[in-house]
Design a protein around this motif. Structure first.
Motif, PDB file in Angstrom:
ATOM      1  N   UNK A 185       0.993  -1.117   0.043  1.00 58.04           N
ATOM      2  CA  UNK A 185       0.130  -0.152   0.089  1.00 58.04           C
ATOM      3  C   UNK A 185       0.822   1.226  -0.011  1.00 58.04           C
ATOM      4  N   UNK A 186       2.273   1.101   0.073  1.00 59.65           N
ATOM      5  CA  UNK A 186       3.190   2.290   0.014  1.00 59.65           C
ATOM      6  C   UNK A 186       4.245   1.736  -1.189  1.00 59.65           C
ATOM      7  N   UNK A 187       4.367   2.411  -2.060  1.00 58.03           N
ATOM      8  CA  UNK A 187       5.334   1.977  -3.417  1.00 58.03           C
ATOM      9  C   UNK A 187       6.221   3.024  -3.687  1.00 58.03           C
ATOM     10  N   UNK A 188       7.626   2.828  -3.668  1.00 54.40           N
ATOM     11  CA  UNK A 188       8.676   3.814  -3.632  1.00 54.40           C
ATOM     12  C   UNK A 188       8.887   3.937  -5.300  1.00 54.40           C
ATOM     13  N   UNK A 189       9.008   4.807  -5.972  1.00 50.12           N
ATOM     14  CA  UNK A 189       9.436   5.092  -7.238  1.00 50.12           C
ATOM     15  C   UNK A 189      10.082   6.403  -7.608  1.00 50.12           C
ATOM     16  N   UNK A 190      10.194   6.622  -8.789  1.00 52.86           N
ATOM     17  CA  UNK A 190      10.751   7.725  -9.374  1.00 52.86           C
ATOM     18  C   UNK A 190      10.730   8.179 -10.694  1.00 52.86           C
ATOM     19  N   UNK A 191      10.458   9.360 -11.227  1.00 53.73           N
ATOM     20  CA  UNK A 191      10.230   9.702 -12.447  1.00 53.73           C
ATOM     21  C   UNK A 191      11.086   8.908 -13.623  1.00 53.73           C
ATOM     22  N   UNK A 192      10.458   8.532 -14.428  1.00 54.15           N
ATOM     23  CA  UNK A 192      11.027   7.683 -15.763  1.00 54.15           C
ATOM     24  C   UNK A 192      10.950   6.176 -15.402  1.00 54.15           C
TER      25      UNK A 192
END
Length: 469
Positions: free
Chosen positions: A226-233
């Protein structure tokens, strides 16, 4: 002859006849009996008088009744014997190849001329035959709503009458007594499945019938993250697993608005798994997404946060006692972050057993990061000036350009000579998915005690961890 004398003689003769009548009533040589016979066996029902007490001249007819219906009459040539029946001269009735239809009460009646009345003897036949069951609902399928009462039954037949037992999922349902009707509340949808009733009476093989119970219910939603870490691209998937009967209609929203779908943002379905696929993450994609499912029985929803802040840090266990001393301890940790880490906040305090709401005494250290070429950032740091023979606990937060991470699990460690018991070193784990909004633990300066805001934040964090130990 004198008329009065004639009447006297007649009374004497009648009295003698009545005495003989009573003797006949009590002089059956056969005895009432109940015959239990297997199907296709031959049964003989006796019905004969004591020949010593009568010479047969007093018998005018022998009749047999089954369940009060006349089936045999020796004096009625127009009434044929039923098929498979023989009436013997002594009055006995023989039945060949009995079937379940022959089960019943049989009355043998010996008819005599007036003034004697008929005499009767009662017999019974029980044709034993294997059990059978008839389920209800007769279709073998029952559907109820979650929380409703379930009523299913199996009507048994057979001789003797069978005992009914119930089974589900390969195990017998323990009831206070055998019963045809099974009644309970569908309080859990896991109660759905095949219910089997078995009827046994000791004759032949048990009979069985199955009833499939289907429990319909409003949507139930689950997600692995229910919490996802990501970054642009980057490419990311928000997954929502939905159980519902009837099938639910599923929608994705961000805030109060439906998620616009296009070639970059796709909604995918694979069985009960619903996925929102974002191929090329943009900063504007960060936020809280809601997976909502609706069917005719109700609705359910869950939230998934897409964030660029780092994942919670993880302390690495070390057994190298040479790097720890009586007044210092070296901590090693790792943090996953697609975006470079800017700094860490390391919080530590002496460990104290929890006795009510004890006031925390956290100290914060702000630690700069080091260059890393990949998404995994490693760091070691030696805390100095610690008390001798003391157990401490620590937690870590880290910051990148998008903000501060959620707290790491609390680590307990000790300076040389301290008695660090097994239950004290057990990591105080928490699920990063439990909190939607990251805690901001960045206030206060290096090696300073917490200010009021920081103190209250740490009180909340400390209470959370302590009550989940």
């Amino acid at each position: 002859m004198d008329y009065n004398l004639f009447l006297f003689i007649l009374v004497v003769i009648s009295s003698c006849c009545c005495v003989k009548c009573d003797n006949i009533i009590n002089d059956f040589l056969s005895v009432p009996t109940t015959v239990k016979a297997q199907e296709n066996n031959t049964v003989l029902l006796p019905c004969y008088l004591n020949t010593a007490s009568n010479d047969g001249n007093f018998i005018t007819a022998i009749r047999w009744y089954k369940d009060e219906n006349l089936v045999v009459d020796s004096a009625d040539e127009q009434l044929p014997l039923p098929e498979g029946h023989i009436l013997w001269e002594n009055g006995s009735l023989e039945i060949f190849r009995v079937t379940p239809n022959d089960t019943g009460i049989y009355i043998c009646e010996i008819v005599r001329p007036e003034p004697w009345s008929p005499v009767r003897q009662r017999h019974a036949i029980e044709v034993l035959h294997p059990p059978s069951v008839e389920p209800f609902p007769p279709t073998g399928f029952l559907q109820v709503k979650l929380g409703e009462e379930v009523r299913m039954s199996c009507k048994g037949s057979g001789v003797p009458y069978p005992i009914i037992t119930w089974y589900t999922k390969g195990e017998e349902i323990k009831l206070l007594n055998p019963r045809e009707l099974l009644k309970f509340t569908a309080s859990d949808r896991q109660m759905a499945g095949i219910y089997e009733c078995r009827a046994a009476n000791g004759v032949g093989e048990p009979a069985s019938a199955q009833i499939e119970l289907n429990i319909i219910y409003p949507p139930e939603l689950m997600t692995s993250r229910s919490w996802i870490h990501t970054a642009p691209g980057h490419r990311v998937q928000l997954e929502c697993k939905i159980s519902a009967d009837p099938q639910a209609t599923v929608t994705w929203t961000k805030g109060d608005m439906p998620v616009p779908l296009d070639s970059r943002v796709l909604s995918l379905v694979d069985g009960d798994k619903y996925t929102l696929l974002i191929k090329n993450v943009q900063k504007s994609d960060f936020g809280i997404y809601t997976c909502k499912a609706i069917n005719e029985l109700g609705q359910g929803e869950l939230q998934i946060q897409l964030s660029g802040v780092p994942n919670p840090g993880v302390f690495k266990k070390t057994d190298d006692k040479n790097i720890n001393s009586k007044d210092s301890y070296t901590l090693i940790w790792e943090v996953d972050s697609y975006t470079p880490i800017i700094e860490y906040n390391l919080w530590f305090q002496p460990y104290k057993p929890k006795t009510g709401l004890s006031k925390p005494n956290w100290t914060k250290l702000t630690i700069p990061t080091e260059h890393s070429s990949g998404p995994v950032y490693s760091k070691s740091y030696t805390i100095k000036g610690l008390k001798e023979k003391t157990v401490y606990e620590a937690l870590l937060v880290s910051r990148n350009r998008y903000g501060w991470s959620k707290p790491s699990p609390i680590l307990r460690f000790a300076t040389a000579g301290a008695d660090l018991k097994e239950e004290m070193i057990t990591p105080v784990q928490h699920h990063t998915e439990d909190n939607i909004i990251p805690l901001d633990l960045s206030s206060s300066s290096q090696n300073c005690k917490l200010g009021n805001v920081g103190f209250m934040v740490l009180v909340i964090v400390t209470m959370y961890y302590h009550f989940h130990c």
